[in-house]
Design a protein around this motif. Structure first.
Motif, PDB file in Angstrom:
ATOM      1  N   LEU A 190       0.976  -1.212  -0.065  1.00 35.59           N
ATOM      2  CA  LEU A 190       0.029  -0.045  -0.069  1.00 35.59           C
ATOM      3  C   LEU A 190       0.817   1.229  -0.112  1.00 35.59           C
ATOM      4  N   ALA A 191       2.073   1.135   0.611  1.00 33.37           N
ATOM      5  CA  ALA A 191       3.089   2.317   0.755  1.00 33.37           C
ATOM      6  C   ALA A 191       3.405   2.653  -0.817  1.00 33.37           C
ATOM      7  N   ARG A 192       3.547   1.831  -1.475  1.00 33.45           N
ATOM      8  CA  ARG A 192       3.965   1.816  -2.929  1.00 33.45           C
ATOM      9  C   ARG A 192       2.961   2.493  -3.713  1.00 33.45           C
ATOM     10  N   ALA A 193       1.753   1.891  -3.481  1.00 34.61           N
ATOM     11  CA  ALA A 193       0.605   2.494  -4.111  1.00 34.61           C
ATOM     12  C   ALA A 193       0.378   4.144  -3.800  1.00 34.61           C
ATOM     13  N   SER A 194       0.569   4.266  -2.525  1.00 33.31           N
ATOM     14  CA  SER A 194       0.296   5.778  -1.993  1.00 33.31           C
ATOM     15  C   SER A 194       1.331   6.790  -2.569  1.00 33.31           C
ATOM     16  N   ALA A 195       2.775   6.254  -2.739  1.00 37.23           N
ATOM     17  CA  ALA A 195       3.834   7.118  -3.100  1.00 37.23           C
ATOM     18  C   ALA A 195       3.454   7.351  -4.620  1.00 37.23           C
ATOM     19  N   ALA A 196       2.809   6.246  -5.572  1.00 36.34           N
ATOM     20  CA  ALA A 196       2.380   6.560  -7.018  1.00 36.34           C
ATOM     21  C   ALA A 196       1.299   7.693  -7.077  1.00 36.34           C
ATOM     22  N   CYS A 197       0.312   7.613  -6.194  1.00 37.21           N
ATOM     23  CA  CYS A 197      -0.781   8.660  -5.905  1.00 37.21           C
ATOM     24  C   CYS A 197      -0.049  10.030  -5.715  1.00 37.21           C
ATOM     25  N   ALA A 198       0.701   9.866  -4.609  1.00 29.92           N
ATOM     26  CA  ALA A 198       1.102  11.193  -4.180  1.00 29.92           C
ATOM     27  C   ALA A 198       2.039  11.731  -5.343  1.00 29.92           C
ATOM     28  N   ALA A 199       2.517  11.183  -6.191  1.00 32.63           N
ATOM     29  CA  ALA A 199       3.483  11.668  -7.270  1.00 32.63           C
ATOM     30  C   ALA A 199       2.427  11.923  -8.657  1.00 32.63           C
ATOM     31  N   GLY A 200       1.114  11.937  -8.283  1.00 31.26           N
ATOM     32  CA  GLY A 200       0.077  12.264  -9.337  1.00 31.26           C
ATOM     33  C   GLY A 200      -0.047  11.204 -10.453  1.00 31.26           C
ATOM     34  N   ARG A 201       0.373   9.861 -10.134  1.00 32.25           N
ATOM     35  CA  ARG A 201       0.265   8.987 -11.211  1.00 32.25           C
ATOM     36  C   ARG A 201      -0.920   7.865 -10.699  1.00 32.25           C
ATOM     37  N   ASP A 202      -2.059   8.429 -10.693  1.00 28.79           N
ATOM     38  CA  ASP A 202      -3.285   7.975 -10.164  1.00 28.79           C
ATOM     39  C   ASP A 202      -3.350   6.322 -10.858  1.00 28.79           C
ATOM     40  N   GLY A 203      -3.286   6.451 -11.956  1.00 33.06           N
ATOM     41  CA  GLY A 203      -3.543   5.121 -12.788  1.00 33.06           C
ATOM     42  C   GLY A 203      -2.784   4.001 -12.184  1.00 33.06           C
ATOM     43  N   GLU A 204      -1.393   4.552 -12.001  1.00 36.86           N
ATOM     44  CA  GLU A 204      -0.393   3.252 -11.196  1.00 36.86           C
ATOM     45  C   GLU A 204      -0.762   3.079 -10.145  1.00 36.86           C
ATOM     46  N   GLY A 205      -1.043   4.168  -9.176  1.00 34.95           N
ATOM     47  CA  GLY A 205      -1.695   3.909  -7.998  1.00 34.95           C
ATOM     48  C   GLY A 205      -2.770   2.957  -7.723  1.00 34.95           C
ATOM     49  N   LEU A 206      -3.769   3.105  -8.253  1.00 36.39           N
ATOM     50  CA  LEU A 206      -4.768   2.495  -8.582  1.00 36.39           C
ATOM     51  C   LEU A 206      -4.795   0.970  -8.797  1.00 36.39           C
ATOM     52  N   GLY A 207      -3.745   0.836  -9.646  1.00 32.07           N
ATOM     53  CA  GLY A 207      -3.424  -0.422 -10.367  1.00 32.07           C
ATOM     54  C   GLY A 207      -2.631  -1.277  -8.977  1.00 32.07           C
ATOM     55  N   LEU A 208      -1.692  -0.666  -8.400  1.00 32.86           N
ATOM     56  CA  LEU A 208      -0.967  -1.156  -7.388  1.00 32.86           C
ATOM     57  C   LEU A 208      -2.125  -1.604  -6.283  1.00 32.86           C
ATOM     58  N   LEU A 209      -2.952  -0.674  -6.026  1.00 39.61           N
ATOM     59  CA  LEU A 209      -4.013  -0.773  -4.871  1.00 39.61           C
ATOM     60  C   LEU A 209      -4.640  -2.190  -5.253  1.00 39.61           C
ATOM     61  N   ALA A 210      -5.264  -2.259  -6.382  1.00 40.41           N
ATOM     62  CA  ALA A 210      -6.177  -3.348  -6.937  1.00 40.41           C
ATOM     63  C   ALA A 210      -5.333  -4.519  -6.815  1.00 40.41           C
ATOM     64  N   ALA A 211      -3.969  -4.461  -7.188  1.00 39.38           N
ATOM     65  CA  ALA A 211      -3.246  -5.807  -7.268  1.00 39.38           C
ATOM     66  C   ALA A 211      -2.948  -6.318  -5.555  1.00 39.38           C
ATOM     67  N   ALA A 212      -2.651  -5.259  -4.909  1.00 40.49           N
ATOM     68  CA  ALA A 212      -2.353  -5.444  -3.439  1.00 40.49           C
ATOM     69  C   ALA A 212      -3.805  -6.163  -2.805  1.00 40.49           C
ATOM     70  N   LYS A 213      -4.786  -5.697  -2.997  1.00 41.37           N
ATOM     71  CA  LYS A 213      -6.083  -6.047  -2.587  1.00 41.37           C
ATOM     72  C   LYS A 213      -6.429  -7.536  -3.023  1.00 41.37           C
ATOM     73  N   ALA A 214      -6.070  -7.838  -4.437  1.00 42.01           N
ATOM     74  CA  ALA A 214      -6.418  -9.024  -4.806  1.00 42.01           C
ATOM     75  C   ALA A 214      -5.489 -10.038  -4.191  1.00 42.01           C
ATOM     76  N   ARG A 215      -4.248  -9.470  -4.043  1.00 39.28           N
ATOM     77  CA  ARG A 215      -3.081 -10.598  -3.384  1.00 39.28           C
ATOM     78  C   ARG A 215      -3.365 -11.090  -1.950  1.00 39.28           C
ATOM     79  N   TYR A 216      -3.930 -10.252  -1.337  1.00 44.15           N
ATOM     80  CA  TYR A 216      -4.529 -10.561   0.127  1.00 44.15           C
ATOM     81  C   TYR A 216      -5.812 -10.935   0.329  1.00 44.15           C
ATOM     82  N   GLY A 217      -6.554 -10.874  -0.704  1.00 46.62           N
ATOM     83  CA  GLY A 217      -7.968 -11.434  -0.613  1.00 46.62           C
ATOM     84  C   GLY A 217      -9.081 -10.383   0.014  1.00 46.62           C
ATOM     85  N   TYR A 218      -8.811  -8.994  -0.176  1.00 42.30           N
ATOM     86  CA  TYR A 218      -9.629  -8.096   0.196  1.00 42.30           C
ATOM     87  C   TYR A 218     -10.280  -7.700  -1.088  1.00 42.30           C
ATOM     88  N   PRO A 219     -11.787  -7.434  -0.941  1.00 42.69           N
ATOM     89  CA  PRO A 219     -12.419  -6.812  -2.198  1.00 42.69           C
ATOM     90  C   PRO A 219     -12.385  -5.447  -2.818  1.00 42.69           C
TER      91      PRO A 219
END
Length: 104
Positions: A75-104
């Motif tokens: 999530l910290a990697r996703a947050s860093a991407a979001c903070a840098a203005g790379r929302d698409g990347e951040g949302l992709g990292l968020l979705a991947a993390a949630k899927a990896r750990y079984g969160y909807p």
């Protein structure tokens, strides 16, 4: 392993039930939704809400601490991407993390 967002559902249900009391003052924001600051844009608030759920799940024992630390690092990697203005990347990292750990 990871538990679904059951704790988030419980918080939502509790908040909805609190509104059923006539004459009661409005319920204050509780849980992950309270973390997002008003006026913040981008994907940062979505990452913050997920982090709050993970923190809660670790605190209640619904998620073990080592898994919570790995999830938080993702999530910290996703947050860093979001903070840098790379929302698409951040949302992709968020979705991947949630899927990896079984969160909807």
């Amino acid at each position: 392993m990871a538990v679904t967002g059951a704790s988030a559902g419980i918080l939502l249900a509790a908040g909805l039930l609190g509104g059923c009391q006539p004459g009661a003052p409005p319920a204050a924001a509780v849980g992950p939704a309270a973390i997002a600051a008003p006026g913040t844009g981008g994907c940062g608030p979505a990452v913050a809400r997920t982090q709050a759920i993970v923190d809660s799940d670790v605190a209640t024992g619904n998620l073990n601490a080592p898994v919570g630390r790995r999830f938080s690092a993702d999530l910290a990697r996703a947050s860093a991407a979001c903070a840098a203005g790379r929302d698409g990347e951040g949302l992709g990292l968020l979705a991947a993390a949630k899927a990896r750990y079984g969160y909807p």
